[in-house]
Design a protein around this motif. Structure first.
Motif, PDB file in Angstrom:
ATOM      1  N   PHE A  64       0.841  -1.195   0.000  1.00  0.00           N
ATOM      2  CA  PHE A  64       0.000   0.000   0.000  1.00  0.00           C
ATOM      3  C   PHE A  64       0.873   1.241   0.000  1.00  0.00           C
ATOM      4  O   PHE A  64       2.058   1.194   0.377  1.00  0.00           O
ATOM      5  CB  PHE A  64      -0.950  -0.003   1.202  1.00  0.00           C
ATOM      6  N   ASP A  65       0.281   2.328  -0.439  1.00  0.00           N
ATOM      7  CA  ASP A  65       0.946   3.617  -0.362  1.00  0.00           C
ATOM      8  C   ASP A  65      -0.032   4.606   0.271  1.00  0.00           C
ATOM      9  O   ASP A  65      -1.070   4.193   0.809  1.00  0.00           O
ATOM     10  CB  ASP A  65       1.454   4.076  -1.733  1.00  0.00           C
ATOM     11  N   GLU A  66       0.273   5.889   0.193  1.00  0.00           N
ATOM     12  CA  GLU A  66      -0.566   6.905   0.833  1.00  0.00           C
ATOM     13  C   GLU A  66      -1.978   6.965   0.252  1.00  0.00           C
ATOM     14  O   GLU A  66      -2.892   7.512   0.875  1.00  0.00           O
ATOM     15  CB  GLU A  66       0.099   8.285   0.770  1.00  0.00           C
ATOM     16  N   ASN A  67      -2.182   6.364  -0.920  1.00  0.00           N
ATOM     17  CA  ASN A  67      -3.509   6.372  -1.548  1.00  0.00           C
ATOM     18  C   ASN A  67      -4.293   5.088  -1.335  1.00  0.00           C
ATOM     19  O   ASN A  67      -5.431   4.991  -1.756  1.00  0.00           O
ATOM     20  CB  ASN A  67      -3.369   6.643  -3.045  1.00  0.00           C
ATOM     21  N   GLY A  68      -3.685   4.090  -0.712  1.00  0.00           N
ATOM     22  CA  GLY A  68      -4.398   2.849  -0.438  1.00  0.00           C
ATOM     23  C   GLY A  68      -3.683   1.622  -0.969  1.00  0.00           C
ATOM     24  O   GLY A  68      -2.492   1.646  -1.290  1.00  0.00           O
ATOM     25  N   VAL A  69      -4.417   0.534  -1.087  1.00  0.00           N
ATOM     26  CA  VAL A  69      -3.895  -0.767  -1.488  1.00  0.00           C
ATOM     27  C   VAL A  69      -3.491  -0.734  -2.962  1.00  0.00           C
ATOM     28  O   VAL A  69      -4.265  -0.283  -3.810  1.00  0.00           O
ATOM     29  CB  VAL A  69      -4.953  -1.863  -1.241  1.00  0.00           C
TER      30      VAL A  69
END
Length: 170
Positions: A62-67
């Motif tokens: 995941f990153d700052e925007n989600g999965v």
């Protein structure tokens, strides 16, 4: 920044949404799931069946925007030295942007540093050049096998390429 964490049941809806055709579905799972389209419930039921195993690890990137990605790791030997990656997938809207390679590099660090594996293996279908490119970019090398594994899928014979990566030497 991409990070890796243990899979959560709510991740299944994302994973299922990335698989837009039966062809992609079979490239992802071969014959491990019976029917397409796959549902979140199917993924969770599959993982529930191995929930008590200490040889099986489901992971989500995941990153700052989600999965953005998913893979499993499972030990294939009693000594817990050889780990196999499988069900590797990246959000279809993010493919070709380095997410797969980055996820694999994070998973490798986890496998070697935390799980203390000495080798990681995986299989990829020859008809999946994007995945093959990604695995090579992440350091995996093809293994010469006497008889390549193949599957009859969608009326075609799909050849499987075995790949491996050894733990870095200290």
């Amino acid at each position: 920044m991409l990070r890796l964490r243990p899979y959560k049941r709510c991740d299944a809806q994302h994973i299922a949404s990335w698989i837009k055709s039966e062809y992609v579905f079979r490239q992802w799972c071969a014959d491990r799931y019976e029917s397409y389209p796959i549902r979140a419930e199917d993924i969770n039921a599959h993982y529930d069946a191995v929930a008590d195993s200490d040889d099986f690890y489901e992971m989500t990137a995941f990153d700052e925007n989600g999965v953005v990605g998913h893979l499993i790791m499972r030990f294939v030997d009693a000594e817990k030295s050889v780990l196999r990656f499988g069900f590797v997938i990246v959000d279809d809207t993010k493919r070709g942007k380095g997410y797969g390679k980055e996820m694999l590099l994070l998973a490798q660090r986890y496998a070697f540093d935390i799980l203390k594996a000495s080798k990681i293996t995986l299989g990829v279908f020859a008809n999946n050049p994007a995945a093959l490119y990604c695995y090579r970019a992440a350091g995996f090398r093809e293994v010469n096998v006497e008889e390549a594994e193949s599957y009859m899928i969608l009326g075609e014979t799909w050849e499987c390429i075995e790949m491996e990566l050894y733990a870095p030497q200290a």
